[in-house]
Structures are given as structure tokens and as C-alpha cells.
Design an enzyme around this catalytic site. Structure first.
Site, PDB file in Angstrom:
ATOM      1  N   LYS A   1       0.793  -1.219   0.000  1.00 13.30           N
ATOM      2  CA  LYS A   1       0.000   0.000   0.000  1.00 13.30           C
ATOM      3  C   LYS A   1       0.835   1.284   0.000  1.00 13.30           C
ATOM      4  O   LYS A   1       0.372   2.335  -0.450  1.00 13.30           O
ATOM      5  CB  LYS A   1      -0.934   0.003   1.210  1.00 13.30           C
ATOM      6  CG  LYS A   1      -2.137  -0.925   1.073  1.00 13.30           C
ATOM      7  CD  LYS A   1      -3.120  -0.393   0.058  1.00 13.30           C
ATOM      8  CE  LYS A   1      -4.423  -1.162   0.082  1.00 13.30           C
ATOM      9  NZ  LYS A   1      -5.439  -0.596  -0.836  1.00 13.30           N
TER      10      LYS A   1
ATOM     11  N   SER B   1       0.516 -10.152  -0.786  1.00 11.03           N
ATOM     12  CA  SER B   1       0.293  -8.707  -0.733  1.00 11.03           C
ATOM     13  C   SER B   1       0.465  -8.078   0.643  1.00 11.03           C
ATOM     14  O   SER B   1       0.603  -6.860   0.742  1.00 11.03           O
ATOM     15  CB  SER B   1      -1.116  -8.385  -1.241  1.00 11.03           C
ATOM     16  OG  SER B   1      -2.092  -9.043  -0.436  1.00 11.03           O
TER      17      SER B   1
END
Length: 412
Positions: free
Chosen positions: A52, A306
Site C-alpha cells: 500500500k 500482498s
């Protein structure tokens, strides 16, 4: 080279002043199991343990270049986006106000404060994320700040595409197949826009937040009526409009849905065998390999892990869900005769590989029978065949509530 590809490469190059590329590692365990060259793109090893910060970096970098007078960034997040924004606020020397739901675990609040330091302030608002988001946007408008979307922003999408730029450079070309999770769509839209049709792409969603599958079926983003937040890094009620515009022509077969309980088995496997800590969303791509054996055999496959922001206080829940999915743990409501020796008769039914994980009287006042909640663990799923047969032969009245969502929610 397209304009988007060029911009993604520029974003990736600019990131090198902040953090190193995340590793692309061959995983021997998975490669041997699936007969393929399985590589993990370890976004769980970024400075904030998720991808992110890439989108946050690129969006803030471009916003500051266009409007140098910006002094305050605002976002709403309960997890990885908040940490990425906090990290980048401190890097750029700007102030950030991060709105988080009141229900946000203290561990996530603490990590966001740590990454942002004096550069950020956190405001706990609303029990649900939609309330938090509205409060953040209203505040941003009031103070004239710059709002940072977690995914539905062209600069964020461009920043997340840096994952693909790194994969291409580290591999010396494109993989045969790329598997990655999808939530709001920032990562998947960016990677697909960069790689185009040169790579077979499979996007993975948790069953409790399959907003891409719903959008592909409807032809436009639609809001899910209910979202299971277990895989909170990918459990999104509605995919972004900008991200879906880049994914709308996908073959629906490229969007797969994963059961959250099965996902827990992969989280435990990666932890116990590989020593890799993955959050639920971070394990989606690896878990998807279980359904893709024939498709990927002999291929070079990259799975994007992720995120690794996992609170170990959740480990008992993950283990519980994995055991139930694997069939080695079941719960029953058992009518136990109220007579001496009844419990001993039941215990004699269990074998050497069976164990009682829970035993609780639900109703003790009955004169002839009492209701008992009992949890049984065993080493092999097939052992339950013998246990249930013996219960039937002994005349015990029981009900398997392992998959009964209503009863399990209140009793287990």
C-alpha cells in the site's frame, strides 16, 4: 511503450529513494507440490508489510509536485492504507490526518502511529468504515486538505503498478502466469494495465467480499449487501469505478473466489512450513494454486503475497477455521443421559487419535437428559466416520453444528 507503462516505471524509479524493491523468491515447497516454477513477490516484506505504501507514495509525490502548498493529507483506513500513508507523510515531511473506525484493533492503531510519528494524527470515528470514510471526506473538504483514496485514484493505480515493474526487472521478462489478490482493485488494475495481455492473469477474492465478480456479472461496480471482514485487506463492498474501468473486459473465469476457511489452511501451512507470516488477504494468491494445478504445471508463476500485517491474537481463530475446513475438528450438541456412567460410555467411543477440545453443559435441569456442547479434534478426517457410527450404535442423540452458521456463531 504506453504512457501508463512509462509513468509506472518512473514511479518505481522514484521509490528507490525511499525503499528497496521487495524480493521475488522461488518457493521450493510450492514449486515441488505443483510441478511449476512458483515465485513469491514478497510485498509482505515492504517497510509497512504491504504494497500500500507504493500507491500512497506516488499519489503524494504527484500531488505535492502539482500543488506545493499542500500541507495536510487525509485518508480513511483501518489497516494497510493507513500505515502506508503514515509512512509517506513522515517521508515527505507533511501532516496527515488518518480516520480509523472506533473498532480498529489497538495493534493497527499503534503501528500507524509508529510509522507516522509526529507527522500524523489519528481520529477514531464511526463503528463501520462507511461512517469513517464520510467523516474523513467531510473533514478534508472543511480544511482544504488532499484526500488519499486507498485504491480508486489514477495515481494510486499507477503506483501499485510498480509491483509489475519490479517483477519484470527481477525475472528478466514476464512470467507465464501471475496470481494476485483483488479488493478495491488498485493493485490488480495497475498490474494489468502495465502487463497488458502478455501474461495470463488470475485475480483472487475472498468469498465474503467478491466485489469484482459481482461487478463483472453486472457490467458495472455494485455494492455487496454483506461483507465478511476476515480477509480485511481484500474484503471490499464495492470495487472502484476507475479500477473497474481497467478490469471490465476480463474473462469472468479470471476472477476466482476463495473460501475464507480454506484460506486459513494456507496461512498455517506457510507459517509452519516456510516461516512466512501472511495476513488473510496476503495468502489469497498462494491458496489459489490449489485450484490451478493443470493450468500452471510446467509454467513460471508469480504469486503476489500482498501483506503480512497479521495480529497473532487472531491465530487461534485461524487454526480453528482451518481445522474445521480440513474436517479434523467438529462440534456437536449431544443429548447426554442423566445417569451414572453415561459420560464414561461416551468417552469409550473415542479412539487413540481423538481428543475432546470442548465440553460444556447447555442444559442441566432436564430430568432424564442434558444437552452438551462438545468439540472433538482428531488427527484424520476419516476418524469421524467411526465416531459417528459408534454414536449411532450406542443410541446417542446428537446434532453436528460445525457448519451451522447461526448456532456456531452463538455457541462456538
Amino acid at each position: 511503450m504506453t504512457e501508463f507503462q512509462n509513468n509506472a516505471r518512473q514511479a518505481e524509479a522514484a521509490m528507490r529513494a525511499v525503499f528497496e524493491p521487495t524480493p521475488l523468491q522461488r518457493n521450493d515447497h510450492l514449486s515441488d507440490r505443483y510441478g511449476a516454477e512458483i515465485l513469491l513477490k514478497r510485498e509482505d516484506l515492504s517497510p509497512v508489510r504491504s504494497y500500500k505504501l507504493r500507491g500512497a507514495f506516488n499519489a503524494m509525490r504527484k500531488a505535492l509536485a502539482a500543488r506545493s502548498e499542500i500541507t495536510q493529507f487525509v485518508c480513511a483506513s483501518a489497516g494497510n492504507h493507513a500505515q502506508g500513508v503514515a509512512f509517506m507523510c513522515r517521508h515527505f515531511g507533511v501532516k496527515g490526518v488518518i480516520f480509523m473506525p472506533v473498532t480498529t484493533p489497538q495493534q493497527k492503531i499503534g503501528k500507524t502511529e509508529k510509522f507516522g510519528g509526529d507527522a500524523v494524527s489519528i481520529r477514531l470515528t464511526g463503528d463501520y468504515f462507511d461512517d469513517t470514510l464520510q467523516a474523513a471526506q467531510a473533514y478534508c473538504t472543511k480544511v482544504g486538505g488532499h484526500f488519499l483514496s486507498p485504491f480508486d485514484d489514477e495515481d494510486v493505480i499507477e503506483g501499485q503498478a510498480s509491483v509489475a515493474v519490479e517483477i519484470e526487472a527481477q525475472l528478466g521478462g514476464m512470467p507465464d502466469h501471475l496470481i494476485l489478490p483483488v479488493g478495491g482493485g488498485g493493485l490488480s488494475a495497475g498490474v494489468r494495465s502495465y502487463m497488458g495481455d502478455s501474461v495470463n492473469l488470475t485475480l483472487i477474492e475472498p468469498a465474503g467480499g467478491a466485489c469484482l465478480a459481482a461487478a463483472l456479472a453486472a457490467g458495472e461496480p455494485v455494492r455487496l449487501r454483506h461483507v465478511d471482514n476476515f480477509a480485511d485487506g481484500a474484503a471490499v463492498a464495492q470495487i472502484g469505478k476507475r479500477t473497474f474501468a481497467r478490469l471490465a473486459d476480463l474473462d469472468p473465469a479470471q476472477a476466482r473466489v476463495i473460501d475464507e476457511d480454506r484460506l486459513c489452511t494456507t496461512m498455517l501451512e506457510m507459517l509452519n512450513i516456510e516461516g512466512i507470516v501472511l495476513e488473510p488477504a496476503g495468502a489469497l494468491a498462494v491458496d489459489a494454486l490449489k485450484d490451478m494445478g493443470d493450468v500452471i504445471q510446467g509454467k513460471t508463476v508469480v504469486c503476489v503475497t500482498s501483506g503480512g500485517n497479521f495480529d497473532f491474537e487472531r491465530l487461534p481463530e485461524v487454526k480453528e477455521r482451518a481445522q474445521r475446513y480440513s474436517g479434523v475438528k467438529k462440534y456437536f450438541i449431544l443429548r447426554m443421559p442423566q445417569r451414572p456412567g453415561a459420560l464414561r460410555d461416551f468417552l469409550e467411543i473415542l479412539g487413540p487419535e481423538d481428543d475432546i477440545a470442548r465440553f460444556e453443559y447447555l442444559k442441566k435441569s432436564a430430568r432424564n437428559f442434558g444437552s452438551v456442547l462438545i468439540g472433538i479434534e482428531t488427527m484424520r478426517p476419516e476418524n469421524f466416520v467411526h465416531i459417528l457410527r459408534k454414536l449411532d450404535d450406542a443410541g446417542f442423540d446428537y446434532r453436528d453444528i460445525t457448519r451451522d452458521e447461526v448456532l456456531a456463531e452463538f455457541l462456538i
